[in-house]
Enzyme design. Structure first.
Site, PDB file in Angstrom:
ATOM      1  N   GLU A 198      12.328  24.331   4.238  1.00 35.09           N
ATOM      2  CA  GLU A 198      12.597  25.783   4.270  1.00 35.09           C
ATOM      3  C   GLU A 198      11.886  26.483   3.110  1.00 35.09           C
ATOM      4  O   GLU A 198      11.431  27.618   3.240  1.00 35.09           O
ATOM      5  CB  GLU A 198      14.105  26.067   4.201  1.00 35.09           C
ATOM      6  CG  GLU A 198      14.900  25.604   5.422  1.00 35.09           C
ATOM      7  CD  GLU A 198      14.879  26.605   6.579  1.00 35.09           C
ATOM      8  OE1 GLU A 198      14.075  27.547   6.565  1.00 35.09           O
ATOM      9  OE2 GLU A 198      15.674  26.408   7.525  1.00 35.09           O
ATOM     10  N   LYS A 206      23.424  36.683   5.921  1.00 34.75           N
ATOM     11  CA  LYS A 206      23.862  36.192   7.234  1.00 34.75           C
ATOM     12  C   LYS A 206      25.042  35.249   7.012  1.00 34.75           C
ATOM     13  O   LYS A 206      24.918  34.286   6.242  1.00 34.75           O
ATOM     14  CB  LYS A 206      22.736  35.443   7.951  1.00 34.75           C
ATOM     15  CG  LYS A 206      21.702  36.364   8.574  1.00 34.75           C
ATOM     16  CD  LYS A 206      20.720  35.561   9.412  1.00 34.75           C
ATOM     17  CE  LYS A 206      19.706  36.467  10.103  1.00 34.75           C
ATOM     18  NZ  LYS A 206      18.678  35.696  10.834  1.00 34.75           N
ATOM     19  N   HIS A 249      11.460  27.604  13.839  1.00 32.82           N
ATOM     20  CA  HIS A 249      12.857  27.466  14.247  1.00 32.82           C
ATOM     21  C   HIS A 249      13.057  27.440  15.766  1.00 32.82           C
ATOM     22  O   HIS A 249      14.064  26.912  16.232  1.00 32.82           O
ATOM     23  CB  HIS A 249      13.713  28.577  13.627  1.00 32.82           C
ATOM     24  CG  HIS A 249      14.049  28.306  12.184  1.00 32.82           C
ATOM     25  ND1 HIS A 249      13.078  28.159  11.217  1.00 32.82           N
ATOM     26  CD2 HIS A 249      15.244  28.133  11.550  1.00 32.82           C
ATOM     27  CE1 HIS A 249      13.676  27.928  10.043  1.00 32.82           C
ATOM     28  NE2 HIS A 249      14.969  27.905  10.224  1.00 32.82           N
ATOM     29  N   ARG A 267      39.331  43.498   5.643  1.00 33.84           N
ATOM     30  CA  ARG A 267      38.167  44.337   6.029  1.00 33.84           C
ATOM     31  C   ARG A 267      37.024  44.227   5.033  1.00 33.84           C
ATOM     32  O   ARG A 267      36.195  45.122   4.893  1.00 33.84           O
ATOM     33  CB  ARG A 267      38.561  45.800   6.194  1.00 33.84           C
ATOM     34  CG  ARG A 267      39.530  46.035   7.333  1.00 33.84           C
ATOM     35  CD  ARG A 267      39.423  47.453   7.849  1.00 33.84           C
ATOM     36  NE  ARG A 267      40.364  47.665   8.922  1.00 33.84           N
ATOM     37  CZ  ARG A 267      41.600  48.108   8.748  1.00 33.84           C
ATOM     38  NH1 ARG A 267      42.034  48.402   7.550  1.00 33.84           N
ATOM     39  NH2 ARG A 267      42.385  48.266   9.779  1.00 33.84           N
ATOM     40  N   HIS A 272      18.881  19.960   9.975  1.00 32.64           N
ATOM     41  CA  HIS A 272      18.186  21.214  10.308  1.00 32.64           C
ATOM     42  C   HIS A 272      16.815  21.278   9.608  1.00 32.64           C
ATOM     43  O   HIS A 272      15.792  21.584  10.239  1.00 32.64           O
ATOM     44  CB  HIS A 272      19.063  22.400   9.914  1.00 32.64           C
ATOM     45  CG  HIS A 272      18.384  23.717  10.106  1.00 32.64           C
ATOM     46  ND1 HIS A 272      18.002  24.176  11.351  1.00 32.64           N
ATOM     47  CD2 HIS A 272      17.980  24.658   9.211  1.00 32.64           C
ATOM     48  CE1 HIS A 272      17.400  25.353  11.212  1.00 32.64           C
ATOM     49  NE2 HIS A 272      17.367  25.663   9.934  1.00 32.64           N
ATOM     50  N   HIS A 281      15.367  24.490  16.662  1.00 37.37           N
ATOM     51  CA  HIS A 281      16.666  24.661  17.325  1.00 37.37           C
ATOM     52  C   HIS A 281      16.704  23.942  18.665  1.00 37.37           C
ATOM     53  O   HIS A 281      17.747  23.420  19.067  1.00 37.37           O
ATOM     54  CB  HIS A 281      16.971  26.149  17.527  1.00 37.37           C
ATOM     55  CG  HIS A 281      17.387  26.831  16.253  1.00 37.37           C
ATOM     56  ND1 HIS A 281      17.172  28.173  16.019  1.00 37.37           N
ATOM     57  CD2 HIS A 281      17.992  26.357  15.140  1.00 37.37           C
ATOM     58  CE1 HIS A 281      17.639  28.490  14.811  1.00 37.37           C
ATOM     59  NE2 HIS A 281      18.126  27.403  14.263  1.00 37.37           N
ATOM     60  N   GLU A 340      17.319  42.250  10.926  1.00 40.16           N
ATOM     61  CA  GLU A 340      16.385  41.537  11.820  1.00 40.16           C
ATOM     62  C   GLU A 340      16.014  42.357  13.053  1.00 40.16           C
ATOM     63  O   GLU A 340      16.079  41.881  14.189  1.00 40.16           O
ATOM     64  CB  GLU A 340      16.974  40.172  12.222  1.00 40.16           C
ATOM     65  CG  GLU A 340      15.881  39.206  12.668  1.00 40.16           C
ATOM     66  CD  GLU A 340      16.366  37.760  12.802  1.00 40.16           C
ATOM     67  OE1 GLU A 340      17.015  37.259  11.870  1.00 40.16           O
ATOM     68  OE2 GLU A 340      16.065  37.153  13.840  1.00 40.16           O
ATOM     69  N   ASN A 367      11.976  32.907  10.946  1.00 38.60           N
ATOM     70  CA  ASN A 367      12.272  31.874  11.951  1.00 38.60           C
ATOM     71  C   ASN A 367      11.071  30.987  12.259  1.00 38.60           C
ATOM     72  O   ASN A 367      11.078  30.254  13.247  1.00 38.60           O
ATOM     73  CB  ASN A 367      12.775  32.522  13.246  1.00 38.60           C
ATOM     74  CG  ASN A 367      14.096  33.239  13.037  1.00 38.60           C
ATOM     75  OD1 ASN A 367      14.924  32.803  12.244  1.00 38.60           O
ATOM     76  ND2 ASN A 367      14.293  34.355  13.724  1.00 38.60           N
ATOM     77  N   LYS A 375      11.573  35.599   0.611  1.00 41.45           N
ATOM     78  CA  LYS A 375      12.669  35.923   1.531  1.00 41.45           C
ATOM     79  C   LYS A 375      13.295  37.263   1.156  1.00 41.45           C
ATOM     80  O   LYS A 375      13.593  38.093   2.030  1.00 41.45           O
ATOM     81  CB  LYS A 375      13.722  34.807   1.540  1.00 41.45           C
ATOM     82  CG  LYS A 375      14.891  35.181   2.445  1.00 41.45           C
ATOM     83  CD  LYS A 375      15.710  34.057   2.953  1.00 41.45           C
ATOM     84  CE  LYS A 375      16.735  34.631   3.944  1.00 41.45           C
ATOM     85  NZ  LYS A 375      17.650  33.665   4.469  1.00 41.45           N
TER      86      LYS A 375
HETATM   87  N1  GLY Z   1      17.468  32.055   7.849  1.00 45.05           N
HETATM   88  C1  GLY Z   1      16.767  33.160   8.333  1.00 45.05           C
HETATM   89  C2  GLY Z   1      17.309  34.476   7.875  1.00 45.05           C
HETATM   90  O1  GLY Z   1      18.092  34.531   6.938  1.00 45.05           O
HETATM   91  O2  GLY Z   1      16.972  35.456   8.446  1.00 45.05           O
END
Ligand code: GLY
Length: 378
Positions: free
Chosen positions: A196, A154, A259, A132, A277, A263, A248, A256, A238
């Protein structure tokens, strides 16, 4: 070895991702893998498990183990997963978690994700759900992972329904970024990661983009006088966005930029290694800028400025700059419509009002998009 001595003496850059109880530091510097043990020691309550891949293990594992041992940390077990995107799958996740448990993982232990985005996403998801949730630390070894996937929590694996379709938000306790590790990366991967890094300047920091116009080549070469500052400034952008919108719900979607196009091309090519990518993000950002200018949001001079920058560093500005099979506008449009950013037939695009001024819109109509793709791809 005066170069190494200087790097170790230099104070690393330190950033805080302000997420309340889940806040953490990002420590950035040239040669700072040697300090990783001391940084992690302050967090570790139990043993430390390392998840890496075979390539990174060959090149850098000894140095990491040495740093951990020098700090007196007890290393539980090290596992090297196969390199490559196909490792981000249910079978590898299942195997990794069971192997960690078999080797005695306890809730108070800590997992280190030591590698590129694949290792970070997979080990991060394992850390999110094993027992967990156990703590984890990101030590990213590719430029793309250093400026993007290691920051923000993420974690994910891929399924037949698409990339990152099973995942969790699980913030690391610490990110340690050693820009000297970039020296062992192939040129192509460094360029892909640079897209990026530059993207963050395009989104929110014109001054950073302008700094890159002068120092981008040194950054790409991994120059210790410039790469740490570039990674620091990129991560700072970031980190600020993530702190404002961890899950988000809105603003984080700005990350994004480029992106939606990227994508669509990646999906159309079946996520083949013919298109990395970051390469898709490189031309995806230019397409977003060009579409912004076409719709009257962005001065065309900013598109030219971006194109000059990409050209100067040998980054792709159009799909045709890369050795890709012919792609039909209608197929790219179909992929865009399937994108998870499309709801009720409307896609959320990140567009630019200028360099450093990104915004979100659902107001791009299908006809305009189809005409734009037609012009871009034929
Ligand atoms: N790679 C985009 C984010 O981490 O939201």
């Amino acid at each position: 070895m005066p170069e190494i001595a200087r790097n170790l003496e230099a104070e690393p850059h330190r950033l805080r991702v302000e997420l309340g109880a889940r806040a953490y530091d990002i420590v950035i510097g040239a040669g700072i893998l040697a300090r990783a043990g001391a940084e992690i020691k302050a967090l570790a309550n139990g043993r430390v498990y390392i998840v890496t891949d075979a390539n990174v293990a060959d090149q850098h594992l000894r140095a990491l183990r040495h740093a951990l041992e020098a700090a007196g940390l007890e290393t539980g077990w090290t596992i090297a997963v196969p390199p490559g995107e196909h490792t981000k799958c249910v079978a590898e996740l299942d195997w990794l978690i069971l192997a960690l448990l078999e080797h005695g993982l306890e809730r108070s232990d800590l997992i280190i994700a030591f590698g590129g985005g694949v290792v970070g996403d997979l080990a991060g998801l394992a850390a999110a759900i094993a027992l967990r949730g156990v703590d984890f630390v990101q030590i990213p070894t590719t430029l793309l992972a250093q400026v993007d996937s290691s920051v923000g929590g993420k974690t994910a694996i891929d399924t037949v329904f698409g990339k990152n379709t099973i995942g969790a938000f699980h913030q690391p306790r610490l990110v340690v970024i050693d820009t000297d590790l970039l020296a062992t990366l192939p040129e192509r991967e460094r360029r892909a990661g640079y897209a990026e890094l530059m993207k963050h300047g395009l989104i929110a920091d014109e001054a950073f983009f302008s700094w890159l116009e002068t120092h981008g080549a040194a950054v790409l070469a991994g120059d210790p006088d410039f790469a740490p500052e570039a990674v620091y400034r990129s991560c700072a952008i970031k980190a600020k966005i993530v702190a404002a919108d961890e899950r988000e719900a809105g603003e984080r979607a700005l990350l994004n930029l480029g992106h939606t196009f990227a994508h669509a091309f990646e999906a159309e090519l079946g996520y083949s290694s013919r298109l990395l990518h970051g390469e898709a993000v490189s031309f995806g950002c230019r397409m977003a800028a060009a579409m912004s200018a076409r719709l009257g949001f962005c001065p065309p001079s900013d598109v030219l400025r971006l194109e000059r920058h990409l050209d100067g560093l040998g980054l792709a500005r159009r799909p045709r700059d890369l050795d890709l099979p012919p792609l039909r506008p209608s197929d790219i449009l179909r992929q865009i419509r399937r994108d998870k950013k499309t709801k009720a037939g409307r896609t959320t695009f990140v567009l630019l009002k200028g360099i450093g001024r990104a915004f979100l819109t659902r107001g791009v109509d299908d006809e305009a998009l189809a005409a734009f793709l037609q012009d871009e791809l034929t």
